[in-house]
Design a protein around this motif. Structure first.
Motif, PDB file in Angstrom:
ATOM      1  N   VAL A 116     -49.199 -38.899  -2.225  1.00 22.54           N
ATOM      2  CA  VAL A 116     -49.925 -39.297  -0.750  1.00 22.54           C
ATOM      3  C   VAL A 116     -51.181 -38.943  -0.531  1.00 22.54           C
ATOM      4  O   VAL A 116     -52.108 -39.486   0.085  1.00 22.54           O
ATOM      5  CB  VAL A 116     -48.631 -38.863   0.235  1.00 22.54           C
ATOM      6  N   GLU A 117     -51.502 -37.463  -0.823  1.00 26.85           N
ATOM      7  CA  GLU A 117     -52.770 -37.076  -0.546  1.00 26.85           C
ATOM      8  C   GLU A 117     -53.835 -37.795  -1.429  1.00 26.85           C
ATOM      9  O   GLU A 117     -54.866 -38.269  -0.960  1.00 26.85           O
ATOM     10  CB  GLU A 117     -52.924 -35.814  -1.007  1.00 26.85           C
ATOM     11  N   SER A 161     -53.593 -40.915  -2.709  1.00 27.68           N
ATOM     12  CA  SER A 161     -53.474 -42.176  -2.067  1.00 27.68           C
ATOM     13  C   SER A 161     -54.630 -42.583  -0.821  1.00 27.68           C
ATOM     14  O   SER A 161     -55.226 -43.253  -0.390  1.00 27.68           O
ATOM     15  CB  SER A 161     -52.286 -42.845  -1.727  1.00 27.68           C
ATOM     16  N   ARG A 162     -54.699 -41.532  -0.012  1.00 24.86           N
ATOM     17  CA  ARG A 162     -55.402 -41.404   1.385  1.00 24.86           C
ATOM     18  C   ARG A 162     -57.043 -41.205   1.021  1.00 24.86           C
ATOM     19  O   ARG A 162     -57.952 -41.705   1.713  1.00 24.86           O
ATOM     20  CB  ARG A 162     -55.123 -40.298   2.179  1.00 24.86           C
ATOM     21  N   GLU A 163     -57.131 -40.846  -0.397  1.00 23.36           N
ATOM     22  CA  GLU A 163     -58.506 -40.474  -0.543  1.00 23.36           C
ATOM     23  C   GLU A 163     -59.411 -41.541  -1.537  1.00 23.36           C
ATOM     24  O   GLU A 163     -60.519 -41.816  -1.218  1.00 23.36           O
ATOM     25  CB  GLU A 163     -58.619 -39.248  -1.448  1.00 23.36           C
ATOM     26  N   ARG A 201     -60.343 -45.253  -2.922  1.00 27.74           N
ATOM     27  CA  ARG A 201     -60.417 -46.387  -2.272  1.00 27.74           C
ATOM     28  C   ARG A 201     -60.704 -47.554  -3.440  1.00 27.74           C
ATOM     29  O   ARG A 201     -61.138 -47.275  -4.483  1.00 27.74           O
ATOM     30  CB  ARG A 201     -61.857 -46.417  -1.522  1.00 27.74           C
ATOM     31  N   THR A 238     -58.515 -47.703   1.215  1.00 32.12           N
ATOM     32  CA  THR A 238     -57.774 -46.472   0.539  1.00 32.12           C
ATOM     33  C   THR A 238     -56.532 -47.354   0.023  1.00 32.12           C
ATOM     34  O   THR A 238     -55.789 -48.070   0.458  1.00 32.12           O
ATOM     35  CB  THR A 238     -57.473 -45.531   1.658  1.00 32.12           C
ATOM     36  N   ALA A 288     -53.515 -45.870   0.463  1.00 30.85           N
ATOM     37  CA  ALA A 288     -52.572 -45.433   1.335  1.00 30.85           C
ATOM     38  C   ALA A 288     -52.266 -46.882   2.073  1.00 30.85           C
ATOM     39  O   ALA A 288     -51.392 -47.103   2.817  1.00 30.85           O
ATOM     40  CB  ALA A 288     -52.802 -44.492   2.101  1.00 30.85           C
ATOM     41  N   GLU A 289     -53.383 -47.619   2.430  1.00 28.74           N
ATOM     42  CA  GLU A 289     -53.245 -48.974   3.138  1.00 28.74           C
ATOM     43  C   GLU A 289     -52.741 -50.224   2.588  1.00 28.74           C
ATOM     44  O   GLU A 289     -52.420 -50.921   3.275  1.00 28.74           O
ATOM     45  CB  GLU A 289     -54.962 -49.150   3.721  1.00 28.74           C
ATOM     46  N   GLN A 344     -47.473 -48.142  -0.036  1.00 31.21           N
ATOM     47  CA  GLN A 344     -46.629 -47.751   1.131  1.00 31.21           C
ATOM     48  C   GLN A 344     -45.133 -48.095   0.723  1.00 31.21           C
ATOM     49  O   GLN A 344     -44.302 -47.254   0.832  1.00 31.21           O
ATOM     50  CB  GLN A 344     -47.170 -48.466   2.384  1.00 31.21           C
TER      51      GLN A 344
END
Length: 396
Positions: free
Chosen positions: A274-275, A277-279, A281, A286, A288-289, A294
């Motif tokens: 998760v961490e 995936s947020r960082e 791009r 990202t 996470a998007e 997801q």
């Protein structure tokens, strides 16, 4: 040890927690937070290096004793007398750092110490349990043999009477802590059935040799043990145990800890994915998007939470004294299997970087393969559950 607030510790958990905090008492949360802080400070910073170097960090044994987690579910003799859920949460936090240290606590407390506590004489308990609880001594549990890990009733290790003594001959394999232990609970076939013996590891004829070519649990110690004419006094036998009921009762204690422990490895893998995936791009967004990411995160989070609820339920059954062996098998089979699936899915989110030590995921994945095998393979637990459901025994 640095002071970490409960709020900070809770903030380290995955975002989706289903409000599980209310399932645990204040004492259970205190144990969880204390062990989490220890694991984050003393194990996590060295876990990757110790895995790479095959290094067992012996100095942590005494620290774990002072923490109170060695045999923490046992009563008296210097043990903490904590509840089953407190012990489970401690296992979860240790394995979130590295499976090797939850394995150590399991071998010491759930196997060696439980064997003495459940089946030993008062003299044996007084002799060993306080030192094992404090980490002044290390214990191991010698049941598995080279030709029969899942079939202990076919063991070839034998113990025969010679006057007032016992003499042990045979071989054991995959014995955790064998070469660093001070005492071994050794199970052997006798004319009376399977019996347990407490063997000081400096006994003539006891030899433990480290298995060094492991690609899993590399910060732990597993051994081949040779018993060559080990002569023991008559009072070395565990008087309360005859037959496989003795070792199986200890295995169930260790399996219970695994039900909780593997969730720690799963949580660490989920958090890393998760961490990252947020960082990271890609294609202007990202990870996470992205919908596929997801979807993976959702599946991992759901299985982690289902596993936690299952562990909590099993823990409450254990505290009520109503837990059946087949229910432990449900927890062990499901939670190990799902923890491995989470680790593998997390690796895909990390991409090629996931196979490096920049992230803990491959280390957890490798360790979980050992956890999947010991204390009963998937196949054995499936057959235990199958027998409980159908009423038919499908294995000898």
């Amino acid at each position: 040890m640095s002071t970490t607030s409960a709020a900070q510790l809770r903030a380290e958990a995955p975002a989706l927690d289903l409000d599980c905090e209310h399932l645990f008492t204040g004492e259970e949360i205190a144990w969880r937070d204390k062990v989490r802080a220890f694991a984050q400070e003393r194990i996590v910073p060295v876990a990757d290096a110790d895995f790479e170097d095959r290094h067992f960090r012996r100095e942590l044994v005494g620290e774990l004793g002072r923490l109170g987690v060695l045999g923490m579910h046992l009563e008296g003799y210097g043990c903490a007398g904590a509840g089953a859920v407190s012990y489970g949460l401690a296992c979860l936090e240790l394995e979130a750092a590295d499976s090797a240290w939850r394995t150590f606590v399991s071998v010491q407390g759930s196997l060696a110490m439980s064997a003495i506590s459940m089946w030993g004489s008062e003299e044996q308990k007084q002799r060993w349990l306080p030192d094992l609880a404090a980490g002044r001594a290390v214990g191991c549990f010698a049941l598995t043999e080279p030709d029969g890990g899942s079939d202990p009733k076919s063991m070839r290790t034998v113990a025969r009477r010679d006057g007032g003594d016992w003499v042990l001959d045979g071989a054991k394999r995959w014995i955790g802590l064998g070469s660093v232990a001070d005492v071994a609970a050794v199970w052997a076939a006798t004319d009376e059935g399977v019996r347990g013996f407490l063997v000081s590891t400096d006994t003539h004829g006891f030899t433990a040799t480290d298995i060094t070519n492991k690609l899993s649990l590399r910060a732990s110690v597993q051994c081949d043990v040779l018993l060559d004419g080990c002569r023991l006094p008559g009072d070395a036998v565990l008087p309360g145990a005859t037959g496989l009921r003795g070792p199986f009762s200890c295995l169930n204690e260790a399996r219970y800890g695994i039900v909780w422990g593997v969730l720690g490895a799963a949580r660490a893998c989920l958090r890393a994915a998760v961490e990252r995936s947020r960082e990271r791009r890609v294609f202007g967004r990202t990870l996470a998007e992205l919908q596929l990411t997801q979807g993976k995160v959702a599946d991992m989070a759901v299985e982690y939470q289902k596993g936690l609820l299952l562990a909590a339920h099993i823990g409450r059954l254990k505290e009520a004294g109503t837990l059946a062996p087949a229910q432990i098998s449900v927890g062990k089979l499901n939670n190990v299997r799902e923890a491995l699936a989470i680790a593998r899915t997390a690796r895909t989110i990390l991409g090629a970087d996931g196979v490096t030590s920049d992230f803990p995921v491959m280390r957890h994945m490798a360790n979980l393969e050992s956890v999947r095998t010991y204390e009963g393979t998937d196949e054995i637990h499936a057959l235990v559950i199958g027998q409980a459901v159908t009423g038919y025994r499908a294995f000898a």
